[in-house]
Design an enzyme around this catalytic site. Structure first.
Site, PDB file in Angstrom:
ATOM      1  N   CYS A 212       0.971  -1.212  -0.146  1.00 57.67           N
ATOM      2  CA  CYS A 212       0.096  -0.040  -0.022  1.00 57.67           C
ATOM      3  C   CYS A 212       0.975   1.170   0.005  1.00 57.67           C
ATOM      4  CB  CYS A 212      -0.837  -0.057   1.210  1.00 57.67           C
ATOM      5  SG  CYS A 212      -1.659   1.564   1.594  1.00 57.67           S
TER       6      CYS A 212
ATOM      7  N   CYS B 176      -0.128   3.850   2.477  1.00 59.20           N
ATOM      8  CA  CYS B 176       0.379   3.714   3.846  1.00 59.20           C
ATOM      9  C   CYS B 176       1.609   4.070   4.192  1.00 59.20           C
ATOM     10  CB  CYS B 176       0.346   2.257   3.952  1.00 59.20           C
ATOM     11  SG  CYS B 176      -1.380   1.323   3.869  1.00 59.20           S
TER      12      CYS B 176
END
Length: 323
Positions: free
Chosen positions: A75, A78
């Site tokens: 991700c 993230c």
């Protein structure tokens, strides 16, 4: 696969999760027992697993607010958000604890928390989950949200000192319910209306609230992003995801089929995959079909801040394909 109801701001009951963790702890030694040594880093930032969730999050939250960072290695956003949270945890110096959960390594915990997209940030106060946010928000907004969480914790009787810019009088629900942290003081009422609609599963009502705000303030970026998120959730909730992926694999030139899988990827946090899928459709098609793919891709851009690196990269790629 039948879609399940969920809400961006919904709270879940952690009781079942806690009971399951307690049963596991009776048969296995947990690396983090109550009253045991603090985790590495002075306990300010901890990695949490399904086995340690009860001790490191639920039990700990009864005395200290716990903020959970749900992330995965793949991700991109993230990796933007996690350093911000870690920096703020260090600054807080024990005022709250940052608990990091790798969703790929802890699928049962992710399911219990109803994770639909990452990065996802929530708080736990007194054993109850408090709503949070999705996506890599700027540091100033993250700091403001944490201030609101601490203000609610203080109203619940927890020994914390909320930052000066968190106005407790402007918080809704307070100690009576830890199920929702309201928006910051001074925001348009439409935001609160949209959140309330989401909490009761009324996505149409949430969309209407955001649409009314945009009608009054067409340039409102928060309302535009909120509406885009609600519309994405509505679309994905209507899909048979396994069927959608089969159709996309069988019909690579079918714009609607590719758009459905792009939506699913986007809702799962696979942003680059979603963008690349639609860029591929733009590359392979022409005329009306190409324009349909372009419009859908631009709509997905609205789910992220305009200066998001992945949006910038995809916009550049789209421009090169079109011009």
């Amino acid at each position: 696969m039948q879609p399940r109801d969920f809400s961006l701001y919904g709270a879940v009951d952690l009781g079942a999760r806690q009971a399951a963790a307690q049963r596991r702890q009776q048969t296995a030694q947990s690396p983090s027992q109550p009253g045991g040594p603090a985790p590495a880093g002075g306990g300010l930032v901890i990695d949490v697993t399904e086995e340690t969730f009860n001790t490191d999050v639920v039990d700990r939250s009864r005395s200290t607010p716990v903020i959970m960072d749900l992330w995965a290695e793949w991700c991109g956003p993230c990796k933007q958000l996690s350093p911000v949270l870690e920096k703020l945890a260090a600054e807080a110096d024990g005022q709250w604890i940052l608990a990091k959960v790798d969703v790929d390594a802890n699928p049962q915990l992710s399911a219990a928390l109803q994770v639909q997209s990452i990065p996802m940030v929530v708080a736990v106060l007194g054993g109850q989950l408090v709503d949070g946010f999705l996506g890599a928000m700027p540091e100033a907004q993250v700091r403001q949200w944490i201030g609101q969480v601490l203000a609610v914790a203080e109203k619940m009787g927890m020994q914390v000192t909320a930052p000066a810019d968190a106005d407790i009088d402007d918080l809704e629900g307070g100690a009576d319910s830890a199920a929702g942290v309201p928006a910051a003081p001074g925001i348009p009422p439409a935001y609160a209306e949209a959140r309330a609609a989401m909490e009761r599963g009324d996505l149409d009502g949430a969309a209407k609230a955001f649409e009314q705000e945009l009608a009054a303030n067409p340039g409102d970026p928060v309302a535009a992003t909120g509406l885009a998120q609600v519309n994405l959730i509505r679309r994905v909730s209507s899909y048979d995801q396994a069927k959608a992926r089969r159709e996309a694999a069988e019909r690579p030139a079918d714009v609607a089929a590719q758009a459905r899988v792009a939506d699913i990827d986007m809702a799962s946090g696979r942003i680059e995959e979603a963008f690349n899928r639609l860029l591929g459709v733009v590359r392979r098609t022409s005329g009306e079909e190409r324009d349909q793919a372009r419009v859908h891709l631009v709509g997905l851009f609205e789910l992220l801040p305009p200066n998001d690196p992945q949006v910038k990269k995809a916009r550049s790629a789209l421009s090169a394909l079109l011009f």
